[in-house]
Design a protein around this motif. Sequence first.
Motif, PDB file in Angstrom:
ATOM      1  N   LYS A   1      -2.702   3.437   6.629  1.00  0.00           N
ATOM      2  CA  LYS A   1      -3.500   3.530   7.857  1.00  0.00           C
ATOM      3  C   LYS A   1      -4.921   3.010   7.612  1.00  0.00           C
ATOM      4  O   LYS A   1      -5.441   2.200   8.380  1.00  0.00           O
ATOM      5  N   ARG A   2      -5.510   3.479   6.532  1.00  0.00           N
ATOM      6  CA  ARG A   2      -6.871   3.029   6.206  1.00  0.00           C
ATOM      7  C   ARG A   2      -6.902   1.517   5.984  1.00  0.00           C
ATOM      8  O   ARG A   2      -7.836   0.828   6.407  1.00  0.00           O
ATOM      9  N   ALA A   3      -5.874   1.003   5.325  1.00  0.00           N
ATOM     10  CA  ALA A   3      -5.815  -0.449   5.054  1.00  0.00           C
ATOM     11  C   ALA A   3      -5.846  -1.244   6.359  1.00  0.00           C
ATOM     12  O   ALA A   3      -6.531  -2.269   6.455  1.00  0.00           O
TER      13      ALA A   3
ATOM     14  N   ARG B   1       3.013   3.726   9.759  1.00  0.00           N
ATOM     15  CA  ARG B   1       2.653   4.983   9.100  1.00  0.00           C
ATOM     16  C   ARG B   1       3.205   6.199   9.832  1.00  0.00           C
ATOM     17  O   ARG B   1       3.229   6.238  11.067  1.00  0.00           O
TER      18      ARG B   1
ATOM     19  N   THR C   1      -9.335  -0.934   8.190  1.00  0.00           N
ATOM     20  CA  THR C   1     -10.406  -1.717   7.565  1.00  0.00           C
ATOM     21  C   THR C   1     -10.080  -3.202   7.486  1.00  0.00           C
ATOM     22  O   THR C   1     -10.869  -3.981   6.954  1.00  0.00           O
TER      23      THR C   1
ATOM     24  N   ASN D   1       0.253   6.749   2.052  1.00  0.00           N
ATOM     25  CA  ASN D   1      -0.968   7.447   2.424  1.00  0.00           C
ATOM     26  C   ASN D   1      -2.168   6.504   2.604  1.00  0.00           C
ATOM     27  O   ASN D   1      -3.190   6.896   3.166  1.00  0.00           O
ATOM     28  N   ASP D   2      -2.057   5.272   2.127  1.00  0.00           N
ATOM     29  CA  ASP D   2      -3.176   4.323   2.210  1.00  0.00           C
ATOM     30  C   ASP D   2      -3.004   3.288   3.323  1.00  0.00           C
ATOM     31  O   ASP D   2      -3.906   2.487   3.588  1.00  0.00           O
TER      32      ASP D   2
ATOM     33  N   GLN E   1      -7.734  -4.664   5.750  1.00  0.00           N
ATOM     34  CA  GLN E   1      -7.076  -5.144   4.518  1.00  0.00           C
ATOM     35  C   GLN E   1      -5.652  -5.599   4.809  1.00  0.00           C
ATOM     36  O   GLN E   1      -5.098  -6.417   4.094  1.00  0.00           O
TER      37      GLN E   1
ATOM     38  N   HIS F   1      -1.662  12.320   9.054  1.00  0.00           N
ATOM     39  CA  HIS F   1      -3.109  12.200   9.287  1.00  0.00           C
ATOM     40  C   HIS F   1      -3.644  13.264  10.243  1.00  0.00           C
ATOM     41  O   HIS F   1      -4.674  13.084  10.877  1.00  0.00           O
TER      42      HIS F   1
ATOM     43  N   GLU G   1       4.943  11.167  -1.888  1.00  0.00           N
ATOM     44  CA  GLU G   1       5.428  10.075  -1.041  1.00  0.00           C
ATOM     45  C   GLU G   1       6.958   9.999  -1.114  1.00  0.00           C
ATOM     46  O   GLU G   1       7.546  10.279  -2.180  1.00  0.00           O
TER      47      GLU G   1
ATOM     48  N   PHE H   1       0.871  -1.181   0.000  1.00  0.00           N
ATOM     49  CA  PHE H   1       0.000   0.000   0.000  1.00  0.00           C
ATOM     50  C   PHE H   1       0.906   1.229   0.000  1.00  0.00           C
ATOM     51  O   PHE H   1       1.926   1.231   0.674  1.00  0.00           O
TER      52      PHE H   1
END
Length: 325
Positions: free
Chosen positions: A74-76, A87, A79, A71-72, A81, A92, A186, A68
Amino acid sequence: MRTIKTLMAATALTAVGAASAAAETWDLPLAYPATNFHSENAADFGACVGQATGGAINIVTHPNGSLFAGNDIKRAVQTGQAPIGERLISAHQNENPMFGIDSIPFLATSFEDHERLWEAAGPAMVEILDAQNLVYLYSVAWPPQGLYFKREINSVADMEGIRFRSYNTATARMAELTGMRPVQIEAAELSQALATGVAESFISSGATGYDSQVWESLTHFYEVDAWLPRNIIFANKQAWAALDEATQTAIRDCAAEAKAAGLERSIAYTNFTLDGLREGGMIVQRAGDELMEGLREVGAIMTEEWLQNAGDTGRAVIEAYRAGN
Ligand code: PCA
């Protein structure tokens, strides 16, 4: 000696291994290159967990945003994933001002002060992450942040109009307040952005400049010690809750080790990478007085803005930190 150790390890392996039914692979997405000290530290953490759980939890690191993008991550993990991830938490700050507590200019500029600030922020941070379905495991500071340019810069006025790579709210705000043009990029894309001219300047540690071989595009690094941002390693709450207590304890113990080892690595990487920038041909020096004065003015505005946004929780942490000075 060797035999006893081997025997003990074998016994531990059987004991914990027997308790957990099957080995589970935990993919650990990382945003920075495999050779970066955070990534190496995470790999060691993974090895520690593998050993301490008798192979029940097999952590596989995926450096450089390969699983990932930074930037993705934390969300991963939030949720599910990914069961675990690392991170840069200040990226954030838009979700919660507390995530930006490590990026307030000139508040805590040494490793020592920064660790005290983090101690003060710790309980609030754990709670905020918990409410986001994340379990805090450990966190490690980057080395102090300085400014990279492709020419000599002696004042904030000299920074006017420069395309500036940002990595979080604070870096973007600093660019605005100094008259530069921020573009969020990034670390994994940094070399390319500099080579193509999408960015021509940035603020970061010697570590990231070294990792990205920025001497190929830039000439100057000014030591500013603006702040020390942190990476946090967190787990998904459900993935964590599914572990038995012995496994959780084993992971917590490895996390405590990784926290301490990571700090040592960060300290050691500071001068190592500044020397590396010099070897690459860059001029590495402390920022001049006029530049520092200008940056401090910008820093004062940013500190005030942060305090306004962070409310009572933020103010209490800063006060606790300052009381210890
Ligand atoms: N390196 C990371 C964040 C802070 C640092 O030193 C980066 O530049 O993306």
